[in-house]
Design an enzyme around this catalytic site. Structure first.
Site, mmCIF file in Angstrom:
data_model
loop_
_atom_site.group_PDB
_atom_site.id
_atom_site.type_symbol
_atom_site.label_atom_id
_atom_site.label_comp_id
_atom_site.label_asym_id
_atom_site.label_seq_id
_atom_site.Cartn_x
_atom_site.Cartn_y
_atom_site.Cartn_z
ATOM 1 N NE ARG A 39 -72.688 38.093 14.761
ATOM 2 C CZ ARG A 39 -72.607 38.884 13.690
ATOM 3 N NH1 ARG A 39 -73.418 38.704 12.683
ATOM 4 N NH2 ARG A 39 -71.708 39.839 13.632
ATOM 5 C CE LYS A 70 -68.860 41.855 -5.539
ATOM 6 N NZ LYS A 70 -69.991 40.964 -5.592
ATOM 7 C CG ASP A 72 -63.527 39.357 -9.640
ATOM 8 O OD1 ASP A 72 -64.397 38.686 -10.228
ATOM 9 O OD2 ASP A 72 -63.387 40.576 -9.811
ATOM 10 C CG HIS A 73 -67.925 34.689 -8.999
ATOM 11 N ND1 HIS A 73 -68.450 35.865 -8.553
ATOM 12 C CD2 HIS A 73 -68.766 34.260 -9.966
ATOM 13 C CE1 HIS A 73 -69.556 36.133 -9.211
ATOM 14 N NE2 HIS A 73 -69.776 35.172 -10.082
ATOM 15 C CE LYS A 83 -68.913 34.233 -14.124
ATOM 16 N NZ LYS A 83 -70.036 33.385 -13.779
ATOM 17 C CD GLU A 86 -76.579 39.564 -12.067
ATOM 18 O OE1 GLU A 86 -76.781 38.559 -11.379
ATOM 19 O OE2 GLU A 86 -76.202 40.643 -11.601
ATOM 20 C CG ASP A 117 -73.100 43.401 -6.712
ATOM 21 O OD1 ASP A 117 -72.573 42.775 -5.775
ATOM 22 O OD2 ASP A 117 -73.935 42.898 -7.491
ATOM 23 C CG HIS A 121 -67.659 40.407 -11.024
ATOM 24 N ND1 HIS A 121 -66.770 39.781 -10.191
ATOM 25 C CD2 HIS A 121 -68.868 40.285 -10.424
ATOM 26 C CE1 HIS A 121 -67.414 39.303 -9.131
ATOM 27 N NE2 HIS A 121 -68.686 39.612 -9.249
ATOM 28 C CE LYS A 172 -77.932 42.332 -8.696
ATOM 29 N NZ LYS A 172 -77.287 41.060 -9.051
HETATM 30 C C1 BG6 Z 1 -71.834 38.645 -7.602
HETATM 31 C C2 BG6 Z 1 -72.728 39.819 -7.328
HETATM 32 O O1 BG6 Z 1 -70.497 38.966 -7.338
HETATM 33 O O2 BG6 Z 1 -71.965 38.289 -8.972
HETATM 34 C C3 BG6 Z 1 -74.164 39.490 -7.648
HETATM 35 O O3 BG6 Z 1 -72.620 40.180 -5.954
HETATM 36 C C4 BG6 Z 1 -74.283 38.988 -9.063
HETATM 37 O O4 BG6 Z 1 -75.018 40.607 -7.453
HETATM 38 C C5 BG6 Z 1 -73.277 37.876 -9.325
HETATM 39 O O5 BG6 Z 1 -75.604 38.478 -9.222
HETATM 40 C C6 BG6 Z 1 -73.258 37.515 -10.789
HETATM 41 O O6 BG6 Z 1 -72.484 36.371 -10.955
HETATM 42 P P1 BG6 Z 1 -72.728 35.382 -12.176
HETATM 43 O O7 BG6 Z 1 -71.631 34.382 -12.037
HETATM 44 O O8 BG6 Z 1 -74.098 34.803 -11.972
HETATM 45 O O9 BG6 Z 1 -72.632 36.215 -13.399
#
Ligand code: BG6
Length: 506
Positions: free
Chosen positions: A47, A152, A181-182, A186, A220, A239, A244, A344
């Protein structure tokens, strides 16, 4: 890795955090490694008004700040490939302008129709943008491929995920949609497949006959940082767990796929999700624990509680910690409890899978150890990626004292080769059109279906407490109550795989 077709990579939400921290540094890294096609344009869309030059300058500092690769020498060359256009996401007319911009960029850079649209926007736009793109023909593949990458969360619950799926499939084919889904990007998550299916020794043990329970942790140390607004509508369950953690459960427990084709792997993960035993509403309080971090003092410094974070309701009931127990009702896993947890502001950042093997049927050596097995296989996803096997050995000296020892392997010992980040790997896959490491619709829907009763009870049932836990601790103490028979607690891992067992430093 091979080069891919010439194309335009469009990022919606280009002024956002993810673009800065992950996407652009990852694409730059691909450029440095000569993995981008000869003719390539990165088009930022959001935007905010920027000129091409202003956006390039901001991306230049982003690449330096969130370094993905140790080579700054090509930044100036790279940013010449970047362009920018502003848009009002829900106005059809601005998509016509976007289309014209894309046509112009194609012409000037000798690129045919190949285009990727990455939606790094608030989830509320995941239905809107693709529909508008289709209205100006940007979904049509007659002049080159078109791919849609969606971050996501895919939906907010089962109903909204179904609605979003239907909305997308009106204009886009399933094969064009990549749900990112990152965690699947990994390296060590993928190594799970190799560990399990390239070693004959694990398979005979990988089932209910030898495994007592499986424990998966994704902890985390950071809080919600500046994402309070997003996190309020999400919480730990949406989340981290829905995507994940359940994907890790899928890879840990699936059958061997018939090949490495995306469809073969995704089919096996889907079967696991379809076999998850539904958690009945009346069981939610016995099968789940939720918590929220509260203010505490760490090393003399006051740490804010979740409710004091920016963008968070001071009376928020959003969970920042979630732990679940569940079963997979199939032949391999019948009766084996799975315990998963995420949170967290825990003491450290660590993601690991722990396979707890059953104890020997008759323990000869020390009576107090009777119930506990000496054997655990720990697969560390991050940090200090590796694998550790715990076995019982004789303590030197008289008698038969048994001591647990660690046999460990660190991924970093394998080679000096740089491990690409998850985003780098996944963005590259989107360029090649390889969907192996992306979630398919049915998986996403099954995951929502499984979590639906939990989502509902956590929202409406006052009997399911939200425990406060001091920032910097391992979450609510009550999480230990989930473990059946209380014969053991969760594993409390420290940062370093080798220093296993040592309570980590905050
Ligand atoms: C993200 C979440 O998908 O993954 C975050 O939205 C989280 O809240 C993060 O911190 C964690 O990813 P990684 O790769 O640091 O474990």
């Amino acid at each position: 890795m091979n080069k891919n077709d010439n194309h335009i990579y469009v990022i919606f939400g280009a002024s956002g955090d993810l673009t800065k921290r992950k996407l652009v540094p990852a694409i730059y890294s691909l450029f440095v490694q000569n993995l981008l096609p000869t003719n390539f344009v990165l088009l930022g869309v959001s935007r905010t008004e920027f000129s091409d030059d202003e956006f390039r300058t901001s991306m230049k500092s982003t690449i330096k700040e969130y370094k993905e690769i140790d080579d700054d020498s090509k930044i100036d060359e790279f940013i010449q490939k970047i362009s920018y256009t502003s848009i009002s996401f829900d106005e059809t007319s601005t998509y016509k302008k976007l289309n014209e911009k894309i046509v112009e960029l194609r012409k000037n850079n000798h690129i045919d129709g190949n285009t990727i649209f990455y939606l790094s926007t608030p989830p509320s736009l995941y239905g809107v943008i693709p529909q508008h793109l289709a209205s100006v023909g940007l979904n049509k593949q007659n002049d080159g491929w078109k791919r849609l990458i969606i971050e996501k969360p895919f939906g907010y619950d089962l109903d909204s995920a179904i609605k979003l799926k239907d909305q997308l499939l009106k204009d886009w084919k399933e094969g064009q949609i990549f749900r990112i889904d990152h965690y699947l990007g990994k390296e060590t998550v993928q190594n799970l497949l190799v560990t399990r299916f390239s070693n004959g020794i694990f398979e005979p043990l990988w089932n209910r006959n030898y495994i007592h329970h499986v424990e998966i942790t994704s902890a985390e140390s950071i809080g919600v940082e500046k994402r309070g607004g997003y996190y309020e509508s999400s919480g730990a369950l949406r989340d981290m767990v829905q995507n994940h953690l359940l994907q890790i459960v899928g890879l840990t427990s699936m059958e061997s796929p018939s090949s490495l084709e995306p469809i073969a792997i995704r089919n096996e993960i889907l079967k696991v999700f379809q076999s998850l035993r539904p958690i009945k509403k009346e069981d939610v309080k016995n099968y789940t624990i939720r918590g929220q971090y509260i203010s505490s003092q760490i090393k003399g410094e006051i740490v804010r509680g979740y409710r004091d974070e920016e963008g968070v309701n001071p009376e928020s009931l959003t969970e920042t910690y979630a732990a679940l127990k569940f079963y997979i009702d199939n032949w391999r896993w019948g009766g084996v409890p799975f315990y998963i947890r995420t949170g967290k502001k825990l003491p450290t950042r660590v993601t690991e899978i722990v396979i707890h093997f059953k104890p020997t049927p008759h323990f000869l050596f020390a009576k107090n150890e009777m119930h506990n097995s000496c054997n655990q296989l720990i697969i560390r996803i991050q940090p200090d990626e590796g694998i550790l096997l715990k076995v019982g050995m004789k303590t030197p000296g008289s008698g038969f004292e048994v001591q647990n020892v660690n046999m460990d392997f660190h991924y970093s010992d394998l080679s000096n080769q740089r491990i690409p980040s998850a985003y780098e790997r996944l963005l590259y896959d989107t360029m090649k059109g390889d969907s192996t490491l992306f979630a398919r619709t049915e998986e996403v829907l099954e995951a929502w279906k499984f979590l639906s009763p939990v989502i509902e009870c956590w929202k409406n049932d006052k009997d399911v407490p939200l425990y406060g836990y001091p920032a910097g601790t391992w979450g609510p103490e009550n999480a230990d109550d989930l473990i059946e028979n209380k014969i053991m607690t969760w594993r409390y891992p420290c940062k370093n795989l080798s220093d296993d067992g040592v309570y980590c430093e905050l």
